[in-house]
Design a protein around this motif. Structure first.
Motif, PDB file in Angstrom:
ATOM      1  N   GLU A   6       0.811  -1.220   0.000  1.00 25.68           N
ATOM      2  CA  GLU A   6       0.000   0.000   0.000  1.00 25.68           C
ATOM      3  C   GLU A   6       0.847   1.275   0.000  1.00 25.68           C
ATOM      4  OE1 GLU A   6      -3.869  -1.587   2.507  1.00 25.68           O
ATOM      5  OE2 GLU A   6      -1.981  -1.224   3.556  1.00 25.68           O
ATOM      6  N   ILE A  65       2.972   4.134  -1.482  1.00 20.30           N
ATOM      7  CA  ILE A  65       3.010   4.787  -2.791  1.00 20.30           C
ATOM      8  C   ILE A  65       4.452   5.020  -3.243  1.00 20.30           C
ATOM      9  CG2 ILE A  65       2.405   6.910  -4.035  1.00 20.30           C
ATOM     10  CD1 ILE A  65      -0.123   7.054  -2.316  1.00 20.30           C
ATOM     11  N   LYS A  96       1.856  12.141  -0.756  1.00 15.24           N
ATOM     12  CA  LYS A  96       1.107  10.892  -0.691  1.00 15.24           C
ATOM     13  C   LYS A  96       2.030   9.734  -0.285  1.00 15.24           C
ATOM     14  CE  LYS A  96      -2.021  12.471  -4.348  1.00 15.24           C
ATOM     15  NZ  LYS A  96      -2.533  12.201  -5.721  1.00 15.24           N
ATOM     16  N   LYS A 134      -1.852   4.239   0.036  1.00 15.37           N
ATOM     17  CA  LYS A 134      -3.077   4.138  -0.750  1.00 15.37           C
ATOM     18  C   LYS A 134      -3.787   2.866  -0.339  1.00 15.37           C
ATOM     19  CE  LYS A 134      -4.778   4.508  -5.518  1.00 15.37           C
ATOM     20  NZ  LYS A 134      -4.380   4.637  -6.941  1.00 15.37           N
ATOM     21  N   SER A 154      -7.067   0.411  -0.182  1.00 16.36           N
ATOM     22  CA  SER A 154      -8.182   0.083  -1.079  1.00 16.36           C
ATOM     23  C   SER A 154      -9.524   0.029  -0.374  1.00 16.36           C
ATOM     24  CB  SER A 154      -7.908  -1.256  -1.778  1.00 16.36           C
ATOM     25  OG  SER A 154      -7.746  -2.289  -0.810  1.00 16.36           O
ATOM     26  N   PRO A 183      -7.810  12.359   5.022  1.00 16.51           N
ATOM     27  CA  PRO A 183      -7.605  11.530   3.830  1.00 16.51           C
ATOM     28  C   PRO A 183      -8.229  12.163   2.588  1.00 16.51           C
ATOM     29  CG  PRO A 183      -9.376  10.647   5.154  1.00 16.51           C
ATOM     30  CD  PRO A 183      -8.832  11.814   5.919  1.00 16.51           C
ATOM     31  N   THR A 194      -9.517  10.913  -1.590  1.00 17.64           N
ATOM     32  CA  THR A 194     -10.013   9.729  -2.297  1.00 17.64           C
ATOM     33  C   THR A 194      -9.541   9.750  -3.747  1.00 17.64           C
ATOM     34  OG1 THR A 194     -11.964   9.659  -0.883  1.00 17.64           O
ATOM     35  CG2 THR A 194     -12.056   8.416  -2.936  1.00 17.64           C
ATOM     36  N   GLU A 195      -9.054   8.620  -4.181  1.00 20.41           N
ATOM     37  CA  GLU A 195      -8.707   8.420  -5.585  1.00 20.41           C
ATOM     38  C   GLU A 195      -9.435   7.175  -6.053  1.00 20.41           C
ATOM     39  OE1 GLU A 195      -4.538   8.332  -6.295  1.00 20.41           O
ATOM     40  OE2 GLU A 195      -4.173  10.357  -5.533  1.00 20.41           O
ATOM     41  N   ALA A 242     -10.119   4.275  -3.595  1.00 21.07           N
ATOM     42  CA  ALA A 242      -9.063   4.108  -2.598  1.00 21.07           C
ATOM     43  C   ALA A 242      -8.928   5.351  -1.726  1.00 21.07           C
ATOM     44  CB  ALA A 242      -7.740   3.802  -3.275  1.00 21.07           C
ATOM     45  N   THR A 243      -8.492   5.141  -0.503  1.00 18.87           N
ATOM     46  CA  THR A 243      -8.202   6.221   0.436  1.00 18.87           C
ATOM     47  C   THR A 243      -6.708   6.505   0.395  1.00 18.87           C
ATOM     48  OG1 THR A 243     -10.038   5.597   1.874  1.00 18.87           O
ATOM     49  CG2 THR A 243      -8.280   6.943   2.844  1.00 18.87           C
ATOM     50  N   VAL A 244      -6.351   7.764   0.229  1.00 23.21           N
ATOM     51  CA  VAL A 244      -4.943   8.167   0.132  1.00 23.21           C
ATOM     52  C   VAL A 244      -4.588   9.015   1.355  1.00 23.21           C
ATOM     53  CG1 VAL A 244      -3.223   9.443  -1.191  1.00 23.21           C
ATOM     54  CG2 VAL A 244      -4.974   8.078  -2.373  1.00 23.21           C
ATOM     55  N   SER A 246      -1.632  11.367   3.158  1.00 25.94           N
ATOM     56  CA  SER A 246      -0.435  12.169   2.908  1.00 25.94           C
ATOM     57  C   SER A 246       0.153  12.643   4.232  1.00 25.94           C
ATOM     58  CB  SER A 246      -0.774  13.380   2.029  1.00 25.94           C
ATOM     59  OG  SER A 246      -1.279  12.967   0.773  1.00 25.94           O
TER      60      SER A 246
END
Length: 268
Positions: free
Chosen positions: A48, A50, A81, A84, A86, A105, A107-108, A111-113, A115
């Motif tokens: 997970e 990045i 970031k 990531k 899921s 957080p 969202t992409e 998925a939750t990102v 940083s």
């Protein structure tokens, strides 16, 4: 387990390394005591991450919270970031438990990102929880205070602590030898000793003790020392003399265990 000098085996701990150990041990103790680090679903290396070319992370999932422990192997700070994820509960909250702050957080797709920052050759910790409790909030506050200063600001070179001999006041000088004593004239003494440590010389692995004429502690010591003249009893102290001394001085040791063990009823 962390130690610097045990059984004469030397592990050099710099101020930066010592501070890093202090922070990481606090994290490990907190989540170890709560049982998170005993998770049966532990992942030694999670995918997970990045920035996976320089950051490595382990994952510890439990029923109500998940912890990620991260290491930045790069010699530069890494920002932005970092994780990531899921699948996360809708009620989950995320905290940077190294810096002691909450993470907002993004969202992409699905998925939750997350940083956050990890300093060069530094460490990170993230916790996801659905039920923050007072102990976690207190821990985060302590970590926030503990990490206010960057690891980079601590020296990464080791210097030995300076040692000083505590002076002892000399006895009152007399010109002639007291009764029963003889004069020992002044002379020179060859002081040469060596420590038993496995490591010892030279810097930066200086251990053992430091004598007043030495710039730092080290294992081997050599010095020609002047010995001033002094008086010494011509014969060993007798029991009668010691008994007279006890009667005149009233001396009794703080710990009387085995004191005058061979005497009976205060006499020899």
């Amino acid at each position: 387990e962390t130690w610097e000098n045990v059984w004469g085996i030397w592990n050099e701990i710099t101020p930066r390394y010592g501070e890093a150990v202090r922070r990481i041990s606090k994290i490990l103790h907190f989540f170890g005591n709560s049982g998170v680090l005993h998770s049966e679903e532990w992942l030694p290396h999670t995918t997970e991450v990045i920035q996976s070319s320089i950051v490595f992370a382990s994952k510890f999932p439990t029923h109500n919270q998940t912890v990620w422990l991260l290491v930045n192997r790069a010699t530069r700070n890494t920002t932005g970031k970092q994780l990531k994820i899921s699948s996360t509960p809708t009620t989950a909250k995320f905290y940077d438990c190294y810096h002691g702050v909450e993470i907002t957080p993004t969202t992409e797709a699905t998925a939750t990102v997350l940083s956050f920052d990890i300093e060069a050759l530094g460490y990170g910790c993230v916790v996801m929880t659905t039920s923050p409790d007072p102990t976690l909030n207190q821990f985060l506050a302590e970590m926030h205070k503990l990490t206010a200063r960057s690891l980079e600001s601590y020296p990464n070179d080791w210097q030995p602590l300076q040692q000083n001999v505590i002076p002892i006041s000399p006895t009152t000088h007399v010109r002639q030898a007291p009764t029963g004593m003889v004069t020992i004239p002044s002379s020179w003494f060859q002081f040469a000793v060596g420590g038993v440590e496995i490591e010892g010389d030279p810097l930066p692995h200086a251990v053992d003790v430091q004598w007043p004429w030495e710039p730092h502690p080290w294992r081997w010591h050599f010095r020609m020392l002047p010995i001033t003249g002094f008086f010494m009893d011509k014969y060993p102290v007798t029991n009668a003399q010691y008994k007279a001394y006890l009667a005149a001085s009233g001396y009794k040791p703080r710990d009387s265990y085995n004191f005058l063990k061979d005497w009976v009823n205060g006499t020899y």
